[in-house]
Design a protein around this motif. Structure first.
Motif, mmCIF file in Angstrom:
data_model
loop_
_atom_site.group_PDB
_atom_site.id
_atom_site.type_symbol
_atom_site.label_atom_id
_atom_site.label_comp_id
_atom_site.label_asym_id
_atom_site.label_seq_id
_atom_site.Cartn_x
_atom_site.Cartn_y
_atom_site.Cartn_z
ATOM 1 N N GLU A 108 7.974 -71.268 10.472
ATOM 2 C CA GLU A 108 6.902 -71.495 9.397
ATOM 3 C C GLU A 108 6.862 -72.188 8.568
ATOM 4 N N THR A 112 3.665 -75.059 8.179
ATOM 5 C CA THR A 112 2.786 -74.921 6.876
ATOM 6 C C THR A 112 3.515 -75.698 5.809
ATOM 7 N N ALA A 183 7.333 -62.435 11.907
ATOM 8 C CA ALA A 183 6.490 -63.627 10.910
ATOM 9 C C ALA A 183 5.841 -62.382 9.870
ATOM 10 N N THR A 234 5.085 -66.679 15.709
ATOM 11 C CA THR A 234 4.838 -67.264 14.388
ATOM 12 C C THR A 234 3.966 -68.377 14.542
ATOM 13 N N VAL A 238 0.549 -68.178 11.907
ATOM 14 C CA VAL A 238 0.103 -69.015 10.958
ATOM 15 C C VAL A 238 -1.466 -69.641 11.315
ATOM 16 N N GLN A 242 -2.364 -65.521 9.224
ATOM 17 C CA GLN A 242 -1.986 -65.793 7.643
ATOM 18 C C GLN A 242 -3.179 -66.075 7.010
#
Length: 251
Positions: A108, A112, A183, A234, A238, A242
């Motif tokens: 992550e 990000t 995550a 994950t 994202v 997320q």
């Protein structure tokens, strides 16, 4: 909704190059060793006891159901295979969960730019281990009553015809829940809220879990599928979850 299976498959393709990325290899090596050891034990148990367990289960069938012997053989074989599979998975996941949690953090961060506040001190690592084991226990308590219900349904006439399909769908759902959880947990999303979020993307979850399930049947691929699944999950966190759930909720 129709694009959800393609997103799940695409996440696995994007995860493959990441598995050899610098900084991630150490978190892949530990679960790989655990996989090798426990996979060897699983095959030994399966080869030694599988036929005996099926024959024992078939022995409980009443004589008047002898004409459906083949159907019950398939049902019992599916149930025993799932039991062996989950016995293996639970052991591996508990041992590897702290490494997988850290792996999900690192991925992550790469994707990000987010930096998790905690530095990897001994105290933090112990806290991650404790939190990971607690989360694995939550998943186990969620799994067991539902699995027992499916087992009971397998013995009900007519319903037992679809029991293997239900077991496959539930297995795919549990695999999705298992690997998506790292995550979500890292971002302080409660276990219940994670399940509600995944329910909004059923095809994505079933496809994701189905891919993992197929990979677990392929020799050598099954040894590395755990970290690949965490990487893919994950990436899906994202790109899909997320934006809606990134703020987290109380645990």
């Amino acid at each position: 909704m129709i694009t959800q299976p393609f997103k799940a498959a695409g996440a696995f393709l994007k995860a493959l190059p990441l598995i050899v990325s610098p900084g991630l290899r150490i978190f892949i090596l530990a679960p790989l060793v655990a996989n090798v050891i426990l996979m060897a034990l699983l095959y030994m148990v399966a080869l030694h006891y599988f036929d005996d367990l099926i024959n024992m289960a078939m022995g409980y069938l009443p004589h008047w159901l002898a004409f459906m012997h083949w159907l019950f053989y398939i049902i019992f074989a599916a149930i025993i295979a799932v039991l062996l599979f989950y016995s293996f998975s639970i052991g591996v996941n508990i041992l590897a969960s702290p490494f997988m949690a850290i792996l999900a953090e690192k991925v992550e961060e790469k994707q990000t730019g987010k930096v998790f506040d905690e530095k990897m001190t001994t105290k933090v690592v112990i806290a991650i281990i404790a939190r990971s084991v607690q989360r694995e226990c939550q998943k186990l308590f969620y799994f067991l009553p539902r699995f027992i219900l499916l087992i009971v349904l397998s013995f009900i006439p007519l319903v037992n015809v679809v029991a293997p399909v239900l077991l496959l769908l539930f297995s795919a759902w549990m695999l999705s829940l298992q690997y998506m959880d790292y995550a979500f947990d890292n971002n302080k999303v409660a276990f219940y809220d994670m399940r509600m979020a995944l329910r909004t993307k059923p095809l994505l979850c079933w496809t994701f879990g189905g891919i993992v399930m197929v990979c677990l049947t392929i020799p050598f691929v099954n040894l590395v599928i755990m970290p690949i699944a965490v990487l893919a999950a994950t990436l899906l966190w994202v790109s899909v979850f997320q934006p809606v759930h990134g703020n987290g909720t109380s645990l």
